[in-house]
Design an enzyme around this catalytic site. Structure first.
Site, short mmCIF file in Angstrom:
data_model
loop_
_atom_site.label_atom_id
_atom_site.label_comp_id
_atom_site.label_asym_id
_atom_site.label_seq_id
_atom_site.Cartn_x
_atom_site.Cartn_y
_atom_site.Cartn_z
CG HIS A 84 88.66 -34.78 -5.51
ND1 HIS A 84 89.45 -35.44 -4.13
CD2 HIS A 84 89.57 -34.17 -5.00
CE1 HIS A 84 89.88 -35.14 -3.37
NE2 HIS A 84 90.33 -34.47 -5.01
CD GLU A 85 89.57 -32.14 -8.95
OE1 GLU A 85 89.56 -31.36 -8.91
OE2 GLU A 85 89.82 -32.87 -9.21
CG HIS A 113 89.81 -29.38 -4.68
ND1 HIS A 113 90.50 -29.20 -3.38
CD2 HIS A 113 90.28 -30.52 -5.40
CE1 HIS A 113 91.15 -30.22 -3.29
NE2 HIS A 113 91.50 -31.09 -5.04
CD GLU A 171 93.22 -33.81 -1.86
OE1 GLU A 171 93.44 -32.73 -2.64
OE2 GLU A 171 92.70 -34.98 -2.11
#
Lengths: 501, 501
Positions: free
Chosen positions: A264-265, A268, A294
């Site tokens: 997830h990170e 980003h 997101e």
């Protein structure tokens, strides 16, 4: 004109560098700072924020923007300088509406509230944090007031994170999404829940860490321009396109948080690492909105990272790291486990289908608070009531109820949650568009190749930074406005197959 | 008066917090920053330095100091406010002498030079860094010029690190020390060198690291208010008394660098952690001079950390960490190894006896450069000539010759070296005084107890921060001026016993 533009850029670079320096202080505080560093760190951070605000709102910037208006108007809309001036103007006009004294007051209160929450949450003591939250609400209402008139008091807050969005657009969007989601959830939860016990064995930290690093590197996160560290509340932070860092937390008794958190990170970070180098230290350097940001993290975490193809490539590698824990687990069982759908009480642990219901609860409750229709003292009960209604069960305590997310205790009541659901919607929309251009992407993923997808994202989304608003970007990329259909199609296809719906 | 004093303190706190924020950026750069972060970091750091300089030299501070002069003069010399005003005035008067444009130019040049040196040194390419060093010399001469008139051009540079010191005091002091040291070195080196092969086995990093942490904790370094990290060029840095960090480097084929390096930096950090909390963010917060700072690091590293008593307690613990490497080594052999005296070519690896000869070479060469008597192009040969004369051999290349220390390539030509030798002298002087008050200290050390010594240092040295100048502090603590006799006595006793002189 050029010298005025240069002066504007020079001034912006200083603002940007002050924010970046403050970012390093934040990163350090969340990763390595010893406990004794807290009080001075609060002071140092507040000073950098104040100096940045002073420089952001310097009337000289307003004069430069005025002087540069004819130049801006002479340029094509898509010209980089036009975009830079447009975004600089938007930021300036937003910043000057808020008095410096208010910024300082809110900033101090926010830091205090966070400290109180960090202690009160493990102690399950909502009473301790309640007066702080009440003051935060009052300050937030005052903050919004500086932007009056508005359609809805939350609009100025939402606009700060998702420019172009407002309550009157989000409410019908969320209602429509909800109407589509609830039957899917019901159909799934009428069946026996998937067995995800294979994710809850003992997974030593070193193995989780090495595997997360490997996946992040393989999907394209550049460790020459970033790093991975441990923290309590994971985040991504960039100080320049050459230094975009990610964080994660590791639970040795649960495989999913670190693994999917790291992906997830990384999503980003890929966005921030992919912005055109020319935009460095300008108002265009960052991702354009919370929702688009997101979309990148959720695309990599869920659409890619929880896909069958991804694990066709990676599961054998994961089994090699954890042979005793996973060696005997069939791929299909693992795939079902990481995509187990079940109503739960904690947002960050929610599956992709029910996740948006968690977001909507928060979104609705904060609108009610901001409207003055819900008092902070009634918030815990309102929380429980909504969880019972929407997710079939209420949390046993406030710790895992109204106190579970940092947002409200970080001074973000309003504007902090809509981006999560916008991101989910956009992740599927962008991915569907990428597949039209490159139908070979799923096969590439299944053999561990991510560069076609990443290049497409770089080309179509990342490189632009904040040049286009979210709405403009969506239009350019997908050929139309934001629509929930691709996301619903994605969920129906994936979970239809998984649960034979 | 109180409100003016408060305003002065408020202004100073901002200067201090900007320096501390810049310190965090430096620490990050030296420990965790990914390579891609370099360019932006240079910009961020330069901005914080510029803002700090602007705030330091704000004429409002001068006016406040003028207005507060009667108050200062009404106070006893030892009053905290008097000391604060005295040091603030000294800092202000020093800072305003240098134009902001010069500070910016030097700061940029310094960062560039460091980058060039960091590449040129491993490549042994003095030619690459020579023009940068020539410019640094010219800038340093210009810098000193802002403080004219002076007795010696190096005096303003020395004064910046060791207030009260100057060339005309240091030259006779160093000459006297040299006259005492050379016969000791000769007497030792006429014997066969001690066998230190036990220090050059393979010592895995994890064990070195854990042992270093343990020793640092035991001597009193507070990890709630600090931490230990790896870096290339070890340093101690404090952002507040609550956050004073140390760094070290680990060489798996050599036990001494990390072990004694960690103790050395712990000594610096104990000083900063021990400053009175009331002095936080005032001009009094930091240690008072480079020499006194170094006295603390060398006291713990050498006087304590290389003493027989220390290892009577610790050697068994070290053997337990490295049983294969040290299990069969007698304590006496280890003690001789860590105190092996032999002329060498690298300052940071030098033993305590020859170390000062390295310092004096640098001190003399930089004075000659500053005086215009030695051109940068002749520096490598001058370096070799001095090493041949003083230490009996010249380095085979410039990498381990004229390019070995970062100081000159960091913009510090003059003012950077005298503190090491002052620190060595003072370490013995302070320790001798501590022993007069607490003769039980050596026995306590031999049983692993350091609190009597640390409390004495806290009480007599640490707590005062910059309240007293080095000369005042030495007078208060030892009852007289700086004298080399205690240091010579210390060396004669220790090495007399070791080498049966």
């Amino acid at each position: 004109m050029n010298s005025k533009l240069q002066e504007l850029k020079d001034r912006w670079r200083e603002v940007h560098d002050l924010h970046s320096a403050g970012g390093v202080l934040f990163w350090d505080q969340a990763t390595y700072m010893p406990p004794g560093g807290g009080p001075a760190r609060g002071r140092q951070s507040a000073l950098l924020r104040r100096l940045a605000h002073e420089k952001t709102t310097d009337p000289a910037i307003g004069h430069l923007l005025d002087d540069l208006r004819p130049y801006e108007e002479s340029l094509p809309y898509d010209h980089d300088d036009a975009a830079l001036l447009r975004v600089a103007r938007r930021n300036y006009e937003r910043a000057v509406k808020v008095p410096a004294s208010f910024v300082a007051e809110f900033s101090t209160h926010r830091a205090e509230t966070f400290q109180v929450w960090a202690k009160a949450r493990p102690a399950n003591d909502f009473g301790a944090v309640r007066p702080y939250l009440e003051k935060s609400l009052e300050l937030t209402q005052r903050f919004a007031g500086y932007f009056a008139p508005f359609e809805h008091i939350a609009d100025p807050l939402i606009e700060g994170a998702d420019y172009g969005m407002k309550v009157s657009l989000l409410r019908p969007l969320f209602a429509e999404l909800r109407a589509q989601l609830v039957p899917i959830v019901q159909a799934i939860t009428s069946q026996a829940p998937a067995d995800d016990s294979c994710l809850h064995r003992h997974f030593p930290e070193a193995g989780q860490w090495a595997f997360g690093l490997d996946v992040a590197r393989q999907i394209g996160y550049d460790f020459q321009r970033g790093r991975l560290d441990k923290t309590h509340h994971p985040f991504t932070i960039g100080f320049s396109p050459g230094d975009v860092r990610i964080t994660t937390r590791v639970n040795e008794d649960s495989l999913a948080p670190a693994l999917f958190g790291t992906i997830h990170e990384s999503g980003h970070a890929l966005y921030e690492q992919g912005v055109r180098p020319q935009y460095e230290a300008t108002p265009l350097q960052r991702g354009t909105s919370s929702g688009v940001h997101e979309s990148q993290s959720r695309l990599w975490e869920n659409v890619v990272g929880r896909s069958r193809g991804f694990w066709q490539f990676y599961f054998r590698k994961l089994q090699a790291v954890f042979p005793a824990q996973l060696g005997q687990v069939p791929l299909d069982e693992f795939y079902r486990a990481i995509n187990r759908v079940a109503p739960s009480l904690i947002r960050v642990e929610a599956d992709e289908v029910t996740y948006n219901l968690h977001v909507m609860i928060r979104f609705d409750l904060e609108l009610q608070m901001l409207e003055g229709k819900l008092a902070v003292r009634d918030l815990p009960e309102a929380w429980r009531a909504r969880y019972r209604a929407d997710l079939g069960g209420a949390p046993p305590d406030d710790k895992d109820g109204v106190m579970q997310d940092v947002h409200w205790y970080n001074g973000n009541i309003g504007g902090g949650f809509q981006g999560y659901t916008l991101g989910n919607i956009l992740s599927a929309s962008f991915y569907e568009t990428a597949l039209k251009a490159h139908p070979e992407i799923p096969a590439a993923i299944a053999s561990g190749h991510f560069s076609t997808l990443l290049s497409w994202l770089r080309e179509n989304i990342h490189q632009h930074g904040s040049k286009f608003t979210a709405a403009e970007l969506v239009e350019r990329v997908t050929g139309g406005p934001l629509r929930i259909e691709p996301y619903i199609r994605y969920l129906r296809t994936k979970y239809g197959e998984l649960y034979r719906l």
